[in-house]
Design an enzyme around this catalytic site. Structure first.
Site, PDB file in Angstrom:
ATOM      1  N   GLU A 185       0.807  -1.204   0.000  1.00 26.22           N
ATOM      2  CA  GLU A 185       0.000   0.000   0.000  1.00 26.22           C
ATOM      3  C   GLU A 185       0.854   1.274   0.000  1.00 26.22           C
ATOM      4  O   GLU A 185       0.525   2.249  -0.651  1.00 26.22           O
ATOM      5  CB  GLU A 185      -0.932   0.003   1.215  1.00 26.22           C
ATOM      6  CG  GLU A 185      -2.004   1.056   1.091  1.00 26.22           C
ATOM      7  CD  GLU A 185      -3.102   0.897   2.109  1.00 26.22           C
ATOM      8  OE1 GLU A 185      -3.110  -0.112   2.833  1.00 26.22           O
ATOM      9  OE2 GLU A 185      -3.942   1.815   2.184  1.00 26.22           O
ATOM     10  N   ASP A 186       1.922   1.261   0.748  1.00 32.76           N
ATOM     11  CA  ASP A 186       2.645   2.521   0.976  1.00 32.76           C
ATOM     12  C   ASP A 186       4.007   2.644   0.309  1.00 32.76           C
ATOM     13  O   ASP A 186       4.685   3.648   0.482  1.00 32.76           O
ATOM     14  CB  ASP A 186       2.817   2.746   2.483  1.00 32.76           C
ATOM     15  CG  ASP A 186       1.477   2.863   3.192  1.00 32.76           C
ATOM     16  OD1 ASP A 186       0.528   3.331   2.548  1.00 32.76           O
ATOM     17  OD2 ASP A 186       1.385   2.478   4.367  1.00 32.76           O
TER      18      ASP A 186
END
Ligand code: MN
Length: 464
Positions: free
Chosen positions: A76-77
């Protein structure tokens, strides 16, 4: 080796060279991937994934899950692709990391109906329960560092934790997690209540503890005298949130709550539990109605123990919880301590067993009339990611009415997974459904043939 990594490895339940290497590899990978990223607190982002992994190791989770904990935010990051995770760490870890990433996109609503659906969805979609356990450990660290987040966000996140994640941890029997999640969120959701109960707990705490210690010694003596020698005892303090709920239930009369501090007795075998109970009741008079046999009748989440409350003779009442070491472990760690995860060399967890287990715990809810709730329901999404819970066989018409009767009444079309579809299309779990409305549209009696929910049927009938 870095000290931090060393401390994480030392927490592993088993530490074969292979497992140590796996955790070390994930550690270095995640550290490099999150390089330069910072959290609200200003500390490196990697600290968060490290603490998540540490929480997992402390629960006794295997190296695979701990590694997944280190990697849980890389998709996600960071720039990391699923292919890279699979190539470096294999399918199993990718599955867990992807699962955690997906759970993160579900949206929370302040309504009971949505929350119950969301809890069920989380249980149902996490085919591998380790996905949920990583998510819970991720939440735990976020809650521990919530003070760095802006106040309006604090409240939303704390509510979500209190209403969704803490109950899930509880249902999974992981009291160690649910207690801390509850108490942390409680301090944000109801600041006054939290203050009130904390100061009440502090009041007279020393004296209460002293009395309990004195009583514990007497019980120990009595048990040994009666021939029970293999046991140990300690005490537990009731969690603040659960104490507060009880406090409200007893109309704020704290004197009526006898288990703020409770003595715990851990014995070897199940029969010793009953033996100990007999010895204690012969020496101290029990309070009627307070004797609970959760061994013969376990709680819904699998909790087993004997409970009794006795008069100590000094005018005090003390709750005693009697259980085996095994039951104690189960009471704190629940599914995380489950044998399924512990079998030597068994990488392939028996999915069928776990699914049965999940089904079992999630269907034991007394509010559920049907036992096999999960197999009879589907979960579909709005384009924003809201979860709508419908019976199997429901159509887009049911979906529209489930959102709002006004949407159902004005429905003119539907997009399923982005494609225009017939409004009587039967929905499948996981689909994203977008209702198209038109102010001139009105319900058609033919819709009745395609509506499954009573709610939709009622509205269609009302119209014509
Ligand atoms: Mn995270």
């Amino acid at each position: 080796m870095e000290k931090e990594l060393e401390s994480l490895i030392s927490l592993l339940a088993k530490d074969s060279e292979e497992e140590k290497e796996l955790v070390a590899k994930a550690y270095h990978f995640a550290k490099a991937a999150h390089e330069g990223q910072k959290r609200f607190s200003g500390e490196p982002y990697f600290n968060h994934t490290f603490e998540t992994a540490k929480n997992l190791a402390e629960l006794g989770m295997d190296a695979t899950t701990v590694a997944a904990g280190l990697l849980h935010d890389t998709l996600e990051d960071t720039e990391t692709s699923p292919e890279t995770i699979e190539k470096e760490f294999g399918k199993e870890i990718l599955f867990i990391v992807e699962g955690v990433t997906k759970l993160g996109s579900l949206r929370y609503h302040g309504s009971d109906r949505y929350n119950e659906s969301l809890r069920k969805l989380l249980l149902a979609t996490s085919k591998d329960i380790r996905v949920l356990i990583v998510k819970l450990c991720d939440k735990l660290h976020n809650m521990r560092t919530l003070k760095f987040v802006s106040p309006d966000k604090q409240e939303r996140i704390a509510k979500e934790t209190l209403e969704i994640y803490a109950p899930i941890a509880y249902r999974l029997g992981i009291r160690k997690l649910s207690r801390e999640l509850e108490d942390l969120s409680f301090s944000y959701v109801n600041k006054d209540g939290y203050k009130e109960i904390s100061s009440l707990l502090k009041e007279g705490y020393e004296e209460r503890l002293e009395n309990l210690e004195k009583f514990r010694k007497s019980v120990t003596k009595e048990l040994v005298k009666s021939g029970l020698t293999s046991f140990h005892s300690d005490y537990r303090v009731k969690g603040l949130y659960s104490l507060y709920k009880k406090y409200l239930k007893y109309k704020k009369d704290i004197e009526k709550i006898y288990d703020i501090l409770a003595m715990r007795l851990m014995v070897e075998k199940t029969e010793d539990c009953y033996k100990a109970l007999g010895i204690i009741h012969a020496a101290w008079r029990p309070l009627p109605g307070k004797i609970k046999d959760y061994i013969a009748f376990p709680k819904q989440n699998g909790y087993q123990s004997l409970h009794t409350t006795v008069f100590t003779g000094d005018g005090d009442l003390v709750e005693i919880q009697i259980r085996t070491e095994e039951m104690q472990k189960e009471a704190e760690y629940g599914v995380a301590a489950h044998e399924l995860y512990k079998k030597e060399g068994e990488r392939n967890i028996n999915k069928k067993d776990i699914n049965l287990w999940i089904k079992n715990i999630s269907s034991h809810d007394p509010a559920d009339i049907k036992n096999d709730f999960l197999s009879e329901r589907i979960f579909v999404f709005t384009p924003k990611g809201d979860v709508i819970d419908l019976p199997t066989g429901a159509s887009a018409i049911d979906f529209a009415y489930a959102i709002h009767s006004g949407i159902g009444d004005k429905m003119s079309g539907v997009k399923i997974n982005g494609k225009l579809s017939a409004i009587h299309s039967i929905l499948k779990g996981g689909e994203i459904v977008e209702i198209i409305t038109n102010k001139n549209a009105r319900p058609n009696r033919k819709w009745l043939e395609h509506a499954k929910t009573t709610f939709a049927k009622k509205h269609i009938k009302n119209f014509g």
